[in-house]
Scaffold this motif. Sequence first.
Motif, PDB file in Angstrom:
ATOM      1  N   ILE A 131     -12.021   7.784   7.706  1.00 11.02           N
ATOM      2  CA  ILE A 131     -10.662   7.203   8.336  1.00 11.02           C
ATOM      3  C   ILE A 131     -11.695   7.219   9.447  1.00 11.02           C
ATOM      4  CG2 ILE A 131      -8.736   7.466   9.710  1.00 11.02           C
ATOM      5  CD1 ILE A 131      -7.444   8.356   6.982  1.00 11.02           C
ATOM      6  N   LEU A 180      -7.462   1.748  -1.112  1.00 10.20           N
ATOM      7  CA  LEU A 180      -6.204   1.979  -0.048  1.00 10.20           C
ATOM      8  C   LEU A 180      -5.052   1.942  -1.553  1.00 10.20           C
ATOM      9  CD1 LEU A 180      -6.051   1.674   3.552  1.00 10.20           C
ATOM     10  CD2 LEU A 180      -5.710   3.736   2.296  1.00 10.20           C
ATOM     11  N   PHE A 183      -0.744  13.506  14.245  1.00  5.13           N
ATOM     12  CA  PHE A 183      -1.474  11.757  14.980  1.00  5.13           C
ATOM     13  C   PHE A 183       0.099  10.493  14.905  1.00  5.13           C
ATOM     14  CE2 PHE A 183      -5.734  11.685  13.156  1.00  5.13           C
ATOM     15  CZ  PHE A 183      -6.032  12.228  14.225  1.00  5.13           C
ATOM     16  N   ASP A 194     -11.186  15.803   1.508  1.00  5.53           N
ATOM     17  CA  ASP A 194      -9.133  15.444   2.706  1.00  5.53           C
ATOM     18  C   ASP A 194     -10.681  15.637   3.443  1.00  5.53           C
ATOM     19  OD1 ASP A 194      -7.469  15.824   1.081  1.00  5.53           O
ATOM     20  OD2 ASP A 194      -6.382  17.931   2.423  1.00  5.53           O
ATOM     21  N   VAL A 197      -1.144   5.901  10.234  1.00  6.49           N
ATOM     22  CA  VAL A 197      -0.871   4.258   9.156  1.00  6.49           C
ATOM     23  C   VAL A 197      -2.094   4.689   7.812  1.00  6.49           C
ATOM     24  CG1 VAL A 197      -1.247   2.338   8.435  1.00  6.49           C
ATOM     25  CG2 VAL A 197      -0.357   2.992  10.219  1.00  6.49           C
ATOM     26  N   LEU A 198      -3.554   4.855   8.433  1.00  9.78           N
ATOM     27  CA  LEU A 198      -4.553   5.010   6.939  1.00  9.78           C
ATOM     28  C   LEU A 198      -5.027   6.668   6.831  1.00  9.78           C
ATOM     29  CD1 LEU A 198      -7.616   3.672   9.095  1.00  9.78           C
ATOM     30  CD2 LEU A 198      -6.107   2.363   6.807  1.00  9.78           C
ATOM     31  N   TYR A 199      -4.074   7.420   7.281  1.00 11.10           N
ATOM     32  CA  TYR A 199      -3.910   9.120   7.141  1.00 11.10           C
ATOM     33  C   TYR A 199      -3.293   8.900   5.808  1.00 11.10           C
ATOM     34  CZ  TYR A 199      -7.165  11.860   9.709  1.00 11.10           C
ATOM     35  OH  TYR A 199      -8.203  11.930  10.178  1.00 11.10           O
ATOM     36  N   THR A 200      -2.152   8.039   5.916  1.00 10.07           N
ATOM     37  CA  THR A 200      -0.455   7.827   5.159  1.00 10.07           C
ATOM     38  C   THR A 200      -0.621   7.387   3.871  1.00 10.07           C
ATOM     39  OG1 THR A 200       0.895   8.374   7.141  1.00 10.07           O
ATOM     40  CG2 THR A 200       1.801   7.688   5.259  1.00 10.07           C
ATOM     41  N   LEU A 201      -1.711   6.468   3.995  1.00 12.40           N
ATOM     42  CA  LEU A 201      -1.859   5.501   3.059  1.00 12.40           C
ATOM     43  C   LEU A 201      -2.950   5.906   1.993  1.00 12.40           C
ATOM     44  CD1 LEU A 201      -1.747   1.949   4.549  1.00 12.40           C
ATOM     45  CD2 LEU A 201      -0.165   3.135   3.357  1.00 12.40           C
ATOM     46  N   ILE A 202      -3.599   7.172   2.125  1.00 10.36           N
ATOM     47  CA  ILE A 202      -4.497   7.807   1.541  1.00 10.36           C
ATOM     48  C   ILE A 202      -4.330   8.732   0.631  1.00 10.36           C
ATOM     49  CG2 ILE A 202      -7.080   7.469   2.719  1.00 10.36           C
ATOM     50  CD1 ILE A 202      -6.828   9.979   2.906  1.00 10.36           C
ATOM     51  N   ILE A 203      -2.608   8.538   1.266  1.00  7.90           N
ATOM     52  CA  ILE A 203      -2.225  10.094   0.033  1.00  7.90           C
ATOM     53  C   ILE A 203      -1.766  10.325  -0.839  1.00  7.90           C
ATOM     54  CG2 ILE A 203       0.819  11.286   0.232  1.00  7.90           C
ATOM     55  CD1 ILE A 203       0.448  10.673   2.822  1.00  7.90           C
ATOM     56  N   ILE A 235       3.174   6.204  -2.645  1.00 12.41           N
ATOM     57  CA  ILE A 235       4.354   7.329  -2.391  1.00 12.41           C
ATOM     58  C   ILE A 235       5.789   6.705  -1.820  1.00 12.41           C
ATOM     59  CG2 ILE A 235       2.341   8.896  -0.947  1.00 12.41           C
ATOM     60  CD1 ILE A 235       3.026   6.876   1.599  1.00 12.41           C
ATOM     61  N   PHE A 248      -2.598   3.884  14.510  1.00 10.60           N
ATOM     62  CA  PHE A 248      -3.131   3.352  13.479  1.00 10.60           C
ATOM     63  C   PHE A 248      -4.464   4.055  12.527  1.00 10.60           C
ATOM     64  CE2 PHE A 248      -8.142   2.162  12.695  1.00 10.60           C
ATOM     65  CZ  PHE A 248      -7.813   1.035  11.087  1.00 10.60           C
ATOM     66  N   LEU A 249      -4.176   5.303  12.905  1.00 13.30           N
ATOM     67  CA  LEU A 249      -4.610   6.804  12.347  1.00 13.30           C
ATOM     68  C   LEU A 249      -3.405   6.762  11.215  1.00 13.30           C
ATOM     69  CD1 LEU A 249      -7.023   8.190  14.895  1.00 13.30           C
ATOM     70  CD2 LEU A 249      -8.133   7.092  13.176  1.00 13.30           C
ATOM     71  N   ARG A 284       7.298   7.663  -7.200  1.00 17.44           N
ATOM     72  CA  ARG A 284       7.514   8.635  -7.844  1.00 17.44           C
ATOM     73  C   ARG A 284       7.307   9.130  -9.247  1.00 17.44           C
ATOM     74  NH1 ARG A 284       4.454  12.196  -2.777  1.00 17.44           N
ATOM     75  NH2 ARG A 284       3.095  10.670  -2.794  1.00 17.44           N
ATOM     76  N   ALA A 318     -10.508  12.268   5.525  1.00 18.41           N
ATOM     77  CA  ALA A 318     -10.625  12.191   7.558  1.00 18.41           C
ATOM     78  C   ALA A 318     -11.622  11.426   8.299  1.00 18.41           C
ATOM     79  CB  ALA A 318     -10.420  13.741   7.297  1.00 18.41           C
ATOM     80  N   VAL A 351      -5.947  16.405   6.624  1.00 19.96           N
ATOM     81  CA  VAL A 351      -4.879  15.383   6.563  1.00 19.96           C
ATOM     82  C   VAL A 351      -4.082  15.820   6.720  1.00 19.96           C
ATOM     83  CG1 VAL A 351      -4.317  13.159   4.775  1.00 19.96           C
ATOM     84  CG2 VAL A 351      -6.953  13.850   5.263  1.00 19.96           C
ATOM     85  N   LEU A 364       0.588  -1.125   0.014  1.00 15.38           N
ATOM     86  CA  LEU A 364      -0.148  -0.013   0.452  1.00 15.38           C
ATOM     87  C   LEU A 364       0.759   1.428  -0.103  1.00 15.38           C
ATOM     88  CD1 LEU A 364      -2.947  -1.244   2.397  1.00 15.38           C
ATOM     89  CD2 LEU A 364      -2.305  -0.458   0.045  1.00 15.38           C
ATOM     90  N   ILE A 365       2.149   1.116  -0.268  1.00 16.13           N
ATOM     91  CA  ILE A 365       3.032   1.874   0.373  1.00 16.13           C
ATOM     92  C   ILE A 365       3.735   2.913  -0.963  1.00 16.13           C
ATOM     93  CG2 ILE A 365       3.443   2.315   2.853  1.00 16.13           C
ATOM     94  CD1 ILE A 365       6.411   1.277   1.927  1.00 16.13           C
TER      95      ILE A 365
END
Lengths: 480, 480, 480
Positions: free
Chosen positions: B365, B321, C259, B358, C317-323, A325, C314-315, A330, B362, C252, A321-322
């Motif tokens: 999530i 994701l 977080f 966003d 991780v999710l916030y990072t993955l939706i970047i 990024i 956990f938050l 990229r 948010a 975000v 999933l990463i």
Amino acid sequence: MSTDRLSSMSKEVKPESVELCPLGTAAAPEQELLCIFGTGDLGRSLGQRLLQTGYRVVYGSRRPHSCGPLPKGAQVMSHAAAAQSASLVFMCVHRVHYNFLEMLAPHLRGKVLVDVSNNLKKNLYQEANAEYLQRLVPGSHVVKGFNTLSAWTLQNGPSDANRQVYLCGNSAEAKQAVAEMATKLGFSVLDRGSLSAARELEDFPLQLFPEWRLPLKLAFGLTTFFFFYLLIRDIIYAYVEQKKDISFRIMVSLANKVFPIVSLTMLSLCYLPGIIAAILQLYRGTKYRRFPDWLDRWMLCRKQLGLLALGFAFLHVLYTLIIPIRYYVRFKISASTISQIKENKTKEFDPTTAWRTDSYYAVGILGFGLYVLLGISSLPSVSNALSWREFSFIQSKLGYVTLFFCTFHTYLYGWDKFLRPSSYKWYTPPGYMLSLVVPSALLVLKLLLLVPCVDRSLTRIRQGWERTQPDDDNKTALLT
Amino acid sequence: MSTDRLSSMSKEVKPESVELCPLGTAAAPEQELLCIFGTGDLGRSLGQRLLQTGYRVVYGSRRPHSCGPLPKGAQVMSHAAAAQSASLVFMCVHRVHYNFLEMLAPHLRGKVLVDVSNNLKKNLYQEANAEYLQRLVPGSHVVKGFNTLSAWTLQNGPSDANRQVYLCGNSAEAKQAVAEMATKLGFSVLDRGSLSAARELEDFPLQLFPEWRLPLKLAFGLTTFFFFYLLIRDIIYAYVEQKKDISFRIMVSLANKVFPIVSLTMLSLCYLPGIIAAILQLYRGTKYRRFPDWLDRWMLCRKQLGLLALGFAFLHVLYTLIIPIRYYVRFKISASTISQIKENKTKEFDPTTAWRTDSYYAVGILGFGLYVLLGISSLPSVSNALSWREFSFIQSKLGYVTLFFCTFHTYLYGWDKFLRPSSYKWYTPPGYMLSLVVPSALLVLKLLLLVPCVDRSLTRIRQGWERTQPDDDNKTALLT
Amino acid sequence: MSTDRLSSMSKEVKPESVELCPLGTAAAPEQELLCIFGTGDLGRSLGQRLLQTGYRVVYGSRRPHSCGPLPKGAQVMSHAAAAQSASLVFMCVHRVHYNFLEMLAPHLRGKVLVDVSNNLKKNLYQEANAEYLQRLVPGSHVVKGFNTLSAWTLQNGPSDANRQVYLCGNSAEAKQAVAEMATKLGFSVLDRGSLSAARELEDFPLQLFPEWRLPLKLAFGLTTFFFFYLLIRDIIYAYVEQKKDISFRIMVSLANKVFPIVSLTMLSLCYLPGIIAAILQLYRGTKYRRFPDWLDRWMLCRKQLGLLALGFAFLHVLYTLIIPIRYYVRFKISASTISQIKENKTKEFDPTTAWRTDSYYAVGILGFGLYVLLGISSLPSVSNALSWREFSFIQSKLGYVTLFFCTFHTYLYGWDKFLRPSSYKWYTPPGYMLSLVVPSALLVLKLLLLVPCVDRSLTRIRQGWERTQPDDDNKTALLT
């Protein structure tokens, strides 16, 4: 009843008369007196806890007048005097000092002795400490217990991982008395049977994930092997043949190849022993012959194999999933767009590739979802709430579906690369092909076992039928 | 006490005298003798396990001299002789053969009979096997138990999902004796009351997720409906109206529309019955009238509805994701960049869109985080550790917050598309609009129920107040 | 034994003779009669449940002929008559009405009184309700219990979070009788000791996550602080200095800075008290002096701190993955590609950046994986299955490894920005630097404690050794 009797015994009032008292008019248990042998650290912690819970405590000591600081409110006496004043004695003494108890045996007759001792290593002595104690003081009722708790817990009372107390002993009444006391201290008690279980209880605090060792070693071995295999095929090959340094790919790209390979291999190793066992039973025509030892050991660590496989799958998911990024990804995408413009040729959209890659992701996600379900259902509290039929439905049927999804996911990943010669750098197959060997074989064997006639034989064998039963029967009949 | 008595009875020494013995001087339980009727597979497995635990075992057989291979160390006798030698008899015989026990009744007087039998189907017989056995041998003390374990467990001892043994029977002493024995075998025992619970215990191993059936059917139905609904609106519409084949979108894009829709619908269906019940109580002005059956059944599967909703939400998260690593998405983004350059017009950055998308992510999530929290708190071991007030705080208050977040997430997704005619292809609303109907209605109703005057009435009713109480009261008083 | 006696007492047949009966020939427990004082809501719910389980129920009422609707099959009598007919009486009466029981004391002599009452607030009365009841009716055997269940549960039987019944009381027999009855109703019983535990049981249903309050407040405080800190540094700074409105980043980008900062800080706060305690012990040279109160309180909420930290991770991780699916990110990447083409300069690929960012992600993922493992191992059912050594291995050793990974992850994020003056907008350091202070200090201190000579001292102190022991010893000896 038994505790009342014990408590009244400790107050030295005719023990047998309790039986005739009406319902529990015996005094409240606050005044009950317990004895502790040993004024060391453990003895002090325990005594403090007992005093806080409302018991009276008397210590037995060799030097009652110079035995160091003791909890407030506790008395100190000689061993003999202390033993006589209470009906329950805690042994907070090291095993090597037990021999002095032999002389005290007359004072300990009929008493409940709680052996809380542990050893520093396994198999230090032939006999469990508690059994040794029982042999030294045969007239007493030895109960093994509390040794699985940390000293911190004994002093501060039960906390998360320290709520359970295991007891064993030969006298049901003595165990009942100790159980009541442990309950009052806030612990929940599990009776583990007779004193012959003492060794098991004494080994328990020394163990460190014994059933995880083999699976962990396996996981480590597989990870190492595939790491170096892929390092050579990917990084070193590129360096040697193309003079390109792509070593930066080690951290994510390479790891994200190793993890799914190890995960799939371990998941299939979790189901393989079941298949082997079935084949052995079919071949032998009976289920009454023991499996070879290695198979037994393998079967016993299936749960751990599966959970480790889930762990690797979890890492694979996060590593995947990463991807978007990552700087490298990229850069590559941007570079590809720029080159398309510069060379002024547009790539065509290929629906087949879209179908394949989307299916690949979808199957992978569904497989991982089932994987997580298997993991959740093996949490102790969840699996306890399931009937046996439900548990085996999840772990077996759903397990094979999971394995099928994950294997299919890998095949979709490979797609037409299986036939492409360029895949076989330095004549070695890619890692994911290696990881497909075991699960593919496993799924084929499982399908064969599901063929009606094979399945019927196996079911009959598992219900106790034996191919050579008539002969055997006669032989056994003659022998008995 | 009772086990000691039993064990001494089995050694044929004056049973009543035990009462007078001092604390547990009865011999160690290793030599206790247990009897097993039936030399079939189950009988053999059980016998082997009992022998390993240190019991002596005697089999009762119709043909004591030709009954096939038995575990080493076990004796075989006629039924009558075997029964007489032990105080506890395991019935490892099929129910259809029970009738022979009628003749043995005199030999079984006062014995504890453990009925371990199961049936092949539910409701095969009017009477539970154990009750039938008790009727055949009225002088004995029948205890139903062990039938929830697999044969594998009976032979190899407790393992993960097989640690719990359920017992029921009319004699507390007999149950106690069996419980002690089960504990020695390493099981933990749960007393389920009198023999009338036998049918329940006999049905238990036959069940396969009974409480999950309705929610699973619902999930399947909703998934199918929305899949075809969206298939027609998205794929077939594009094919018919625009002659474009976008069927490759089925695997991920379409699935990722179906999953969140089903998840949100099921989450709201999990809270709807509570609202309906509250409205019914308000309307009726009492809480003492039974809810209709469908509502009762619905309320009982709320947990399962919620967990399935969580499962779908989990899939939705993973499907979302992986969006950026999809071939289709990468192609589209690259194509859009290329076309911008070729047409030499730059898109303007739109802060409103940035804010909206966003926020959408948010809120989603955070909603999913709460979702997971609800899921964790319904693990048996976690919910057992909560007080009732804590559990209802999480499941009710936090549950509504979760529902609100998820609904809001969906509204943010829709944004201004609600008013755009192009959204309504073939005059049908998009799927997410359909999924908003139930949760929106639910949240409005919940808000109405929280209006102070309504809330006060409801609280009073739930505390036992009845709108028509005075009349009722008089009527009842006259009737009694 | 005790229940049989109770049940036979309720049938008014010579209670003591039961002792002589052979094994459990006492009649089946279906006919047992229980008494309920109070015909209110709770009394009715309980009565209905008891009747369903097969008990006979008699209500004691002040107005036996006008006491409202009661469950079908129950009798109503005066208090005195009802009490005399049964040996077990449920008190479904508010504490404020207990005084009438004083007059009934003679009728309640030898009876088991089950106090199911709760109060509306903590510390409303000096004495627990059950202790007050015992004082009013000294001849009875008061058992506190069932008060932790909701009324719904009492009426409908055990469900998920309502399976456990806590009992306490001074009479072991009375408790045993109530325990048997509760078991028949389907509950599992936990004995909490003598009646002095009643207050604790009465406070239990009133509590709402008491041990979570401090950690939650801390999490809230940290989140608020860092939110405004970063709001000023990022959004307001950009607005003031560069006249750019980037407020859309709040949802975000900003949250995804807050977080991880809070998560890392709280994880280190979870391990800090252990370090402080060790230093205190080293400084004092003994483990027998109490820690200051604030340290004790801190140590008791470590688990909650850790779990909240996991929630924030956990938050994160999710916030990072939706970047990569964010509109803003896609726009920026596309814009960068377009500008590269327009300006016709190609960025060079930088392997060091690739190494650094990939390591940063990999270390973060591994840290999160360990984090999740810590979380799973603190589920009650999992931690109960671990030995103390295993639990402390995971929570301590693995915990420090987790902390190290997460700290290292943050350092890799910072990389060379630590030295760049442009990082220090308005002379304030970036948020992640602040979050590094506590964990870095913690890891350094932990390393110091692991230096062999320090470690040896600490181990000795924890095994009970005291630096000033000889003196102390003499003093104590003189004092005793």
